[in-house]
Design an enzyme around this catalytic site. Structure first.
Site, PDB file in Angstrom:
ATOM      1  N   TYR A 161       0.992  -1.199  -0.131  1.00 10.39           N
ATOM      2  CA  TYR A 161      -0.040   0.056   0.117  1.00 10.39           C
ATOM      3  C   TYR A 161       1.039   1.358  -0.062  1.00 10.39           C
ATOM      4  CZ  TYR A 161      -3.870  -3.091   1.583  1.00 10.39           C
ATOM      5  OH  TYR A 161      -4.791  -3.984   1.522  1.00 10.39           O
ATOM      6  N   HIS A 212       0.364 -11.466   1.605  1.00  4.55           N
ATOM      7  CA  HIS A 212      -0.622 -10.728   1.038  1.00  4.55           C
ATOM      8  C   HIS A 212      -1.384 -11.445  -0.206  1.00  4.55           C
ATOM      9  CE1 HIS A 212      -1.779  -6.210  -0.033  1.00  4.55           C
ATOM     10  NE2 HIS A 212      -2.650  -7.001  -0.080  1.00  4.55           N
TER      11      HIS A 212
END
Length: 273
Positions: free
Chosen positions: A45, A103
């Protein structure tokens, strides 16, 4: 197995993607004021440093927060995994994250090496709990046999417009609980009048009944907004209970099979169940 995300204070998490800078800081502080204590970020992110700074000056003691971050697949090798987690801890200004996730499944499909590295991170004290994200049901079953450490969650796309019954069955079978992202299908739920109709009967919005449906499925959830009124509304979902009939009516929306994270948008996504 302890599911840290289902502790009442952590069941409703605040997602930080795609926020950065001042917008992230303002949203995090608004979320703290409302009552959020669980915050979700990721190496991918590019906002771990902003998230860490916002939480460091939010006024809430560290032991009252649940901070989740996720390791990018690019760091799934022996030389890069632990150093990348240490970089994340520095960015987040913490000695340990409460929950560390993989992730995505690795390219090539062999999940064992990254799972073993994840377990090493826990054994090294870099994470209190570990888990995965975007795993299929088959991967959940395989993961259960690969490592000894319990997996606290499989964070997946989960909302009323997508049938995830196979993943729910795998969660029951493996003891790896699901948690949700894209909990409101990035606004697509508002295209379905049924949710507003059900919400009106409870004095709640379409978004609130969608989130309550997720909670009653037994999942922790992440939501994100930059609007204080929506941040509060997304939090205020535990003061009512959907009837079995209304849950079933919302279940039927799963036949839509509206999936946000598919291979058209995310080429490295796995073949979903």
């Amino acid at each position: 197995m302890t599911n840290i995300l289902m502790r009442p204070e952590f069941q409703r998490g605040f997602g930080t993607y795609p926020l950065t800078g001042g917008a992230l800081r303002e949203a995090v502080h608004a979320a703290i004021e409302v009552g959020y204590r669980a915050f979700d970020t990721a190496q991918g992110y590019a906002n771990e440093d902003d998230t860490g700074a916002a939480l460091a000056d939010c006024g809430i003691p560290r032991d009252q927060l649940c901070i989740t971050t996720k390791v990018r697949p690019e760091n799934f090798d022996e030389s890069g995994f632990l150093p990348s987690v240490e970089d994340s801890l520095r960015a987040l200004q913490v000695e340990q994250v409460d929950l560390l996730l993989l992730h995505w499944p690795p390219a090539g499909g062999d999940i064992a090496p990254s799972l073993r590295l994840l377990q090493k991170a826990r054994e090294a004290g870099l994470a209190a709990h570990i888990g995965v994200s975007n795993y299929t049901a088959a991967m959940m079953r395989a993961a259960k046999a690969i490592i000894d450490a319990p997996l606290a969650t499989n964070q997946v796309e989960f909302h009323p417009l997508l049938d995830q019954s196979r993943l729910l069955a795998a969660a029951d079978e493996t003891g790896i609980p699901l948690s949700s992202y894209c909990s409101l299908a990035r606004g697509e739920i508002f295209q379905y009048p049924l949710l507003a109709e059900i919400g009106a009967a409870y004095g709640k919005s379409a978004a609130q009944v969608a989130l309550r449906w997720i909670a009653q499925k037994g999942l922790a959830m992440n939501t994100m907004s930059t609007k204080p009124e929506n941040i509060r509304a997304n939090f205020d979902i535990l003061d009512f209970t959907l009837s079995a009939e209304d849950m079933a009516r919302m279940d039927a929306l799963g036949a839509t099979n509206y999936r946000i994270v598919d291979r058209d948008r995310v080429p490295f996504a796995p073949e979903w169940d």
